[in-house]
Structures are given as structure tokens and as C-alpha cells.
Design a protein around this motif. Structure first.
Motif, mmCIF file in Angstrom:
data_model
loop_
_atom_site.group_PDB
_atom_site.id
_atom_site.type_symbol
_atom_site.label_atom_id
_atom_site.label_comp_id
_atom_site.label_asym_id
_atom_site.label_seq_id
_atom_site.Cartn_x
_atom_site.Cartn_y
_atom_site.Cartn_z
ATOM 1 N N THR A 107 0.978 -1.411 0.020
ATOM 2 C CA THR A 107 0.281 -0.005 -0.154
ATOM 3 C C THR A 107 0.821 1.043 -0.024
ATOM 4 O OG1 THR A 107 -0.093 0.804 2.423
ATOM 5 C CG2 THR A 107 -2.099 -1.236 1.033
ATOM 6 N N HIS A 108 0.805 2.294 -0.046
ATOM 7 C CA HIS A 108 1.034 3.960 0.367
ATOM 8 C C HIS A 108 1.872 3.386 1.556
ATOM 9 C CE1 HIS A 108 1.998 7.499 0.357
ATOM 10 N NE2 HIS A 108 2.234 7.615 -1.160
ATOM 11 N N ALA A 109 1.284 3.422 2.415
ATOM 12 C CA ALA A 109 2.551 2.974 3.359
ATOM 13 C C ALA A 109 3.172 2.294 3.555
ATOM 14 C CB ALA A 109 1.338 2.629 5.028
ATOM 15 N N ASP A 110 3.912 1.780 2.761
ATOM 16 C CA ASP A 110 5.124 1.106 2.092
ATOM 17 C C ASP A 110 5.863 1.838 0.658
ATOM 18 O OD1 ASP A 110 4.494 -1.872 3.427
ATOM 19 O OD2 ASP A 110 2.671 -1.803 2.281
ATOM 20 N N ARG A 111 5.894 2.907 1.124
ATOM 21 C CA ARG A 111 6.232 3.978 -0.570
ATOM 22 C C ARG A 111 7.239 4.141 0.206
ATOM 23 N NH1 ARG A 111 8.091 9.056 -0.638
ATOM 24 N NH2 ARG A 111 7.406 10.023 -2.722
ATOM 25 N N ASP A 112 8.543 3.755 1.747
ATOM 26 C CA ASP A 112 10.098 4.193 2.118
ATOM 27 C C ASP A 112 10.431 2.859 1.590
ATOM 28 O OD1 ASP A 112 8.298 2.678 4.099
ATOM 29 O OD2 ASP A 112 10.007 3.578 5.260
ATOM 30 N N ARG A 113 9.143 1.637 1.402
ATOM 31 C CA ARG A 113 10.318 -0.149 0.363
ATOM 32 C C ARG A 113 10.613 0.161 -0.371
ATOM 33 N NH1 ARG A 113 6.723 -3.809 3.205
ATOM 34 N NH2 ARG A 113 8.431 -5.376 2.976
ATOM 35 N N VAL A 114 10.267 1.264 -2.019
ATOM 36 C CA VAL A 114 10.654 1.288 -3.199
ATOM 37 C C VAL A 114 11.092 2.382 -3.879
ATOM 38 C CG1 VAL A 114 7.727 -0.007 -3.159
ATOM 39 C CG2 VAL A 114 8.165 2.549 -3.645
ATOM 40 N N SER A 115 11.947 1.553 -5.101
ATOM 41 C CA SER A 115 12.541 2.926 -5.183
ATOM 42 C C SER A 115 11.685 4.254 -5.619
ATOM 43 C CB SER A 115 13.319 1.856 -6.814
ATOM 44 O OG SER A 115 11.977 2.172 -7.748
ATOM 45 N N PRO A 116 12.742 5.105 -6.252
ATOM 46 C CA PRO A 116 11.777 6.705 -6.377
ATOM 47 C C PRO A 116 11.799 6.659 -7.314
ATOM 48 C CG PRO A 116 15.219 6.408 -5.545
ATOM 49 C CD PRO A 116 13.852 5.022 -6.052
ATOM 50 N N ASP A 118 9.314 4.249 -8.363
ATOM 51 C CA ASP A 118 7.742 4.015 -7.804
ATOM 52 C C ASP A 118 7.022 4.784 -6.722
ATOM 53 O OD1 ASP A 118 9.191 1.478 -9.313
ATOM 54 O OD2 ASP A 118 8.627 0.046 -7.966
ATOM 55 N N GLN A 119 8.568 5.193 -5.885
ATOM 56 C CA GLN A 119 7.142 5.832 -4.977
ATOM 57 C C GLN A 119 6.368 7.311 -6.034
ATOM 58 O OE1 GLN A 119 10.505 8.294 -2.139
ATOM 59 N NE2 GLN A 119 11.027 5.771 -1.738
ATOM 60 N N ILE A 120 6.508 7.671 -7.122
ATOM 61 C CA ILE A 120 6.781 8.416 -7.759
ATOM 62 C C ILE A 120 4.715 7.767 -8.098
ATOM 63 C CG2 ILE A 120 5.951 10.222 -9.919
ATOM 64 C CD1 ILE A 120 9.214 10.243 -9.204
ATOM 65 N N ILE A 121 4.781 6.985 -8.679
ATOM 66 C CA ILE A 121 3.719 6.363 -9.176
ATOM 67 C C ILE A 121 3.036 5.687 -8.473
ATOM 68 C CG2 ILE A 121 3.401 3.931 -10.281
ATOM 69 C CD1 ILE A 121 6.386 4.338 -11.508
ATOM 70 N N PHE A 122 3.328 5.243 -6.409
ATOM 71 C CA PHE A 122 2.620 4.958 -5.825
ATOM 72 C C PHE A 122 2.245 6.400 -4.579
ATOM 73 C CE2 PHE A 122 4.102 0.576 -3.145
ATOM 74 C CZ PHE A 122 4.289 0.481 -4.059
ATOM 75 N N ASP A 123 2.480 7.677 -5.323
ATOM 76 C CA ASP A 123 2.091 8.896 -4.872
ATOM 77 C C ASP A 123 1.376 8.632 -6.078
ATOM 78 O OD1 ASP A 123 3.239 9.224 -2.468
ATOM 79 O OD2 ASP A 123 4.517 11.025 -4.007
ATOM 80 N N HIS A 124 0.871 9.300 -7.645
ATOM 81 C CA HIS A 124 0.023 8.892 -8.303
ATOM 82 C C HIS A 124 -1.367 8.021 -7.981
ATOM 83 C CE1 HIS A 124 -1.498 10.199 -12.389
ATOM 84 N NE2 HIS A 124 -1.360 9.170 -12.921
ATOM 85 N N LEU A 125 -1.002 6.719 -7.471
ATOM 86 C CA LEU A 125 -2.097 6.038 -7.738
ATOM 87 C C LEU A 125 -2.965 6.320 -6.382
ATOM 88 C CD1 LEU A 125 -0.092 1.829 -8.230
ATOM 89 C CD2 LEU A 125 -1.627 3.630 -9.602
ATOM 90 N N LEU A 126 -2.633 6.843 -5.191
ATOM 91 C CA LEU A 126 -2.748 7.489 -3.940
ATOM 92 C C LEU A 126 -4.064 8.251 -4.591
ATOM 93 C CD1 LEU A 126 -3.504 7.178 -1.186
ATOM 94 C CD2 LEU A 126 -1.825 8.564 -0.725
ATOM 95 N N ASP A 127 -3.225 9.341 -5.500
ATOM 96 C CA ASP A 127 -3.749 10.620 -6.126
ATOM 97 C C ASP A 127 -5.431 9.845 -6.640
ATOM 98 O OD1 ASP A 127 -1.946 12.055 -4.462
ATOM 99 O OD2 ASP A 127 -1.443 12.258 -6.452
ATOM 100 N N LEU A 128 -5.149 8.934 -7.077
ATOM 101 C CA LEU A 128 -6.313 8.530 -8.110
ATOM 102 C C LEU A 128 -7.203 7.387 -7.358
ATOM 103 C CD1 LEU A 128 -4.203 7.283 -11.856
ATOM 104 C CD2 LEU A 128 -5.981 9.368 -10.796
#
Length: 135
Positions: A107-116, A118-128
């Protein structure tokens, strides 16, 4: 400046995203990889997902989700990764194969466990509202 060209699979289920960790790596990445000479995005996606996860992507279902760019994890400054991301249906049972040590649903809570990137993609998916903020 050097650019690494990659293709990735965005696979979401119930607000979580499928992520993989390769042997010897300390972060998770979206499944996918680098294109081989002459391969299209979809051909790369099909080959990489089969190699990493033992499933078959349905080519006719592949849809470009977006292209994202960031500093490449584990590389010197100025080395960027550009990742063309696709959604697609698949057949088979997802299981780690080849260089993949671990498969997890994040989930987005795991953002710090992914590559830079992927962090951008996680943020985008959360926004959507496609990715849960946490479980």
C-alpha cells in the motif's frame, strides 16, 4: 546523463499493488524490466512478467498507464530510470521466479520500501484513489 529504459506492470488488487524484490536488493520494484533490442513495450512486458512471475500477460489487454522518471536506485547521481507502465490481464498463478526473491502486495504506507520511481507511481496511484494509504 544516462537513461535506463524500463517497462513495468501495474497490477492492483483491492487497493494494493503487486511489487517484487530481487535477490540481493533492499527495496521493492514494480515487476518488469529492460527491453531487449527490437522489442516493443508490450513484448518486453510479456517476456519480463513471464520470467519474473510465471504468468502470461494477455497482449490485447495491455494499456499504457503512464511513463515516470526518477533517479535510478543504486546508481550514481544523474542516472535516471524512465519507466513506461502498463496494466494488463494475465493467466496463471503469480509466483516468484528467476531473480525474484519475494513478491508482496503493498500500500502507500510501504512507499519508503520501494525505489524512487516507484515512489512517484505510488503517489500518483494514491492521488487517483487506486492505492490504499494503508491496510
Amino acid at each position: 546523463m544516462r537513461l535506463i529504459d524500463k517497462i513495468a506492470w501495474i497490477h492492483l488488487e483491492q487497493g494494493t499493488i503487486l511489487s517484487t524484490r530481487s535477490h540481493g536488493k533492499d527495496v521493492f520494484y514494480l515487476p518488469g524490466g529492460k527491453r531487449e533490442p527490437g522489442e516493443s513495450d508490450v513484448e518486453t512486458l510479456i517476456r519480463e512478467i513471464d520470467e519474473e512471475l510465471s504468468v502470461t500477460v494477455a497482449p490485447s489487454s495491455a494499456r499504457h498507464f503512464g511513463t515516470f522518471e526518477a533517479q535510478a536506485h543504486g546508481h550514481q547521481d544523474g542516472v535516471l530510470v524512465r519507466m513506461a507502465c502498463y496494466t494488463a490481464d494475465y493467466a496463471g498463478i503469480i509466483s516468484a521466479r528467476s531473480e525474484i526473491a519475494e513478491v508482496q502486495w503493498l500500500t502507500h504506507a510501504d512507499r519508503d520500501r520501494v525505489s524512487p520511481v516507484d515512489q512517484i507511481i505510488f503517489d500518483h496511484l494514491l492521488d487517483l484513489k487506486l492505492l490504499l494509504p494503508h491496510l
